[in-house]
Scaffold this active site. Structure first.
Site, PDB file in Angstrom:
ATOM      1  N   SER A  23       0.979  -1.165   0.067  1.00 35.28           N
ATOM      2  CA  SER A  23       0.102  -0.259   0.065  1.00 35.28           C
ATOM      3  C   SER A  23       0.700   1.137   0.018  1.00 35.28           C
ATOM      4  CB  SER A  23      -0.780   0.119   1.210  1.00 35.28           C
ATOM      5  OG  SER A  23      -0.018   0.055   2.422  1.00 35.28           O
ATOM      6  N   LYS A  24       0.398   2.314   0.062  1.00 37.79           N
ATOM      7  CA  LYS A  24       0.982   3.800  -0.117  1.00 37.79           C
ATOM      8  C   LYS A  24       1.759   4.010   1.221  1.00 37.79           C
ATOM      9  CE  LYS A  24      -2.171   6.105  -3.227  1.00 37.79           C
ATOM     10  NZ  LYS A  24      -2.887   7.295  -3.495  1.00 37.79           N
ATOM     11  N   ARG A  25       1.198   3.417   2.067  1.00 37.69           N
ATOM     12  CA  ARG A  25       1.938   3.349   3.572  1.00 37.69           C
ATOM     13  C   ARG A  25       3.234   2.723   3.523  1.00 37.69           C
ATOM     14  NH1 ARG A  25       2.262   0.333   7.949  1.00 37.69           N
ATOM     15  NH2 ARG A  25       1.085  -1.513   7.350  1.00 37.69           N
ATOM     16  N   HIS A  26       3.577   1.883   2.577  1.00 39.03           N
ATOM     17  CA  HIS A  26       4.832   1.308   2.434  1.00 39.03           C
ATOM     18  C   HIS A  26       5.573   1.686   1.488  1.00 39.03           C
ATOM     19  CE1 HIS A  26       2.435  -1.923   4.628  1.00 39.03           C
ATOM     20  NE2 HIS A  26       3.438  -2.060   5.245  1.00 39.03           N
ATOM     21  N   GLY A  27       5.544   2.914   1.100  1.00 40.01           N
ATOM     22  CA  GLY A  27       6.285   3.609   0.127  1.00 40.01           C
ATOM     23  C   GLY A  27       6.020   3.201  -1.194  1.00 40.01           C
TER      24      GLY A  27
END
Length: 473
Positions: free
Chosen positions: A241-245
């Site tokens: 996801s975007k949370r993981h870059g």
């Protein structure tokens, strides 16, 4: 044969961690074999491609140090070449015009699915010499005439041998009704014209590979070697996801990671050499091989990346780390003109900093004066008992001509003995006085880096602070 690899991102989004790993593997393989690494921007999707995304891709590649030998090439600048190939495929009988409307195709697929057949184009226009009646004014799409018989064999460096029957493939569209070429065609033409010998990409492209090989065969081209990389998953085995870059590789720079740490981290996402965890760039180039890539997907491990980053901060040349730290100092709005050398800051803080962002934020007091003392640290250390030690140190610090850590530390030790106090009762109030807080490198290093004038001024400020507190009690 000169090895030639390429990284071909689409500028419809940011360079993400999976794309960066593909670029790294392609770059390493070319470097190991003294080959060429080509950067190509696949920007034919004009509605979704943006210059901002192009700029971020180029910036990300530069930050990682994955410098290309040729390029960047832009597909939008090669339209004449694509149209030339489309016409030749038509002339040679490898392509044909299709006049089917979207509605017709939808009805066709619905009927196939109702019969539990694979939904695909039924080739109804394949052998037409002229447009069907009533469709003379329609701008046809161009389809590739896939062989109905035979098979495509892919000897993939990661997946092993893959065999696809041609009868499982449909006649894909290679040019839209307005004449613009489609992805699967332009990729083939680019790889042919640019002499690609090895195609290293994510396994989400695996379904395209047999189609592209058939087009290459129709053009009389030598088939390159392929390596399709398994995807990268999050810690729980789910899609990133975007949370993981996943959205933007440069998030890792924003968070304070060194490019060397990220490269080391990326190379271990799907590739290994024994139990070795830490690799220099030279070691990666020397050891990397496509046949050693794992077949299964890899999961990210943020703790491991942080551990690698701290390792590189501690072990790298302070001058090198300082160049990257400067970027963070600027982002934090910290002027470094009237302060110590950043390489000295790196040496002082490397043991206690996991990221460059953390290092920048914790080094502000070396360059800027603070308005107030940290309340908790001041209440604990700037008390009446600290007044005499601070006054005596201010007097003795003011008297010395050479401001260096060794001399300053000796003054602190002598005063500790003289006042019959423990070192912490002298050094810790001094630390709070000159830094504004309770944490810093060793007191001698801290004093030397802050500098004479700032230290004396801050000590005087601390003495006044203590006197006012005592008077108010």
């Amino acid at each position: 044969m000169t090895v030639r690899t390429r990284f071909a991102p689409s500028p419809t989004g940011y360079l993400h961690i999976g794309g960066a790993r593909t670029a790294l593997f392609s770059w390493l393989y070319a470097k190991r074999h003294q080959g060429k690494f080509v950067l190509r921007i696949e920007d034919t999707d004009r509605e979704r491609s943006t210059q901002e995304a192009v700029d971020v891709i180029l910036e990300g590649m530069q930050w990682l140090g994955l410098n290309h030998d040729e390029g960047p090439f832009y597909q939008t600048e090669r339209m004449d070449r694509y149209k030339e190939v489309i016409q030749k495929l038509l002339d040679d009988g490898y392509a044909y015009q299709c006049y089917c409307s979207k509605e017709e195709l939808d009805i066709m697929r619905e009927a196939q699915m109702a019969k539990k057949e694979k939904a695909r184009y039924d080739r109804r226009c394949r052998d037409l010499d002229v447009p069907p009646a009533g469709k003379e004014e329609i701008q046809p799409v161009i389809r590739f005439k896939t062989n109905i018989d035979g098979e495509v064999v892919i000897n993939d460096h990661v997946k092993g041998q893959i065999i696809i029957k041609n009868k499982e493939l449909d006649d894909l569209i290679i040019a839209r009704g307005d004449g613009t070429p489609t992805y699967n065609l332009v990729v083939v033409i680019d790889d042919l014209d640019m002499g690609m010998t090895h195609i290293i990409r994510g396994d989400d492209h695996l379904n395209n590979t047999p189609r592209q090989i058939n087009i290459l065969k129709a053009m009389g081209a030598q088939i390159p070697e392929y390596a399709h990389l398994p995807m990268i998953l999050d810690e729980k085995g789910a899609k990133l996801s975007k949370r993981h870059g996943a959205a933007n590789l440069l998030n890792y720079r924003e968070e304070g990671y060194l490019p060397e740490a990220l490269l080391n981290y990326l190379v271990r996402l799907g590739w290994s050499h024994g139990d070795q965890e830490i690799f220099s760039i030279d070691e990666m180039i020397q050891l990397f091989d496509l046949d050693d890539i794992n077949k299964s997907a890899s999961s990210i491990n943020p703790d491991k990346l942080l551990w690698l980053n701290q390792h590189y901060i501690k072990e790298s040349d302070p001058e090198h780390v300082a160049k990257h730290l400067q970027w963070h100092m600027e982002k934090q709005g910290i002027s470094i003109e009237n302060g110590p050398a950043l390489s000295a800051i790196v040496s002082a803080l490397s043991e206690r900093s996991k990221t460059l962002l953390e290092m920048a934020q914790s080094s502000r007091y070396f360059f800027e004066d603070f308005e107030e003392f940290d309340d908790k640290a001041a209440k604990k250390n700037l008390k009446a008992a600290a007044l005499e030690p601070l006054q005596k140190m201010l007097e003795r610090f003011s008297a010395i001509s050479e401001w260096n850590g060794e001399a300053l530390h000796q003054i602190v030790l002598d005063l500790t003995d003289e006042l019959e106090l423990k070192l912490g009762k002298v050094a810790q109030p001094l630390r709070v006085a000159v830094t504004g807080a309770g944490m810093s490198p060793s007191i001698d290093v801290t004093l030397e880096l802050i500098g004479r004038d700032r230290c004396l001024s801050r000590m005087a400020k601390a003495i006044t602070y203590i006197e006012e507190r005592v008077a108010a009690q």
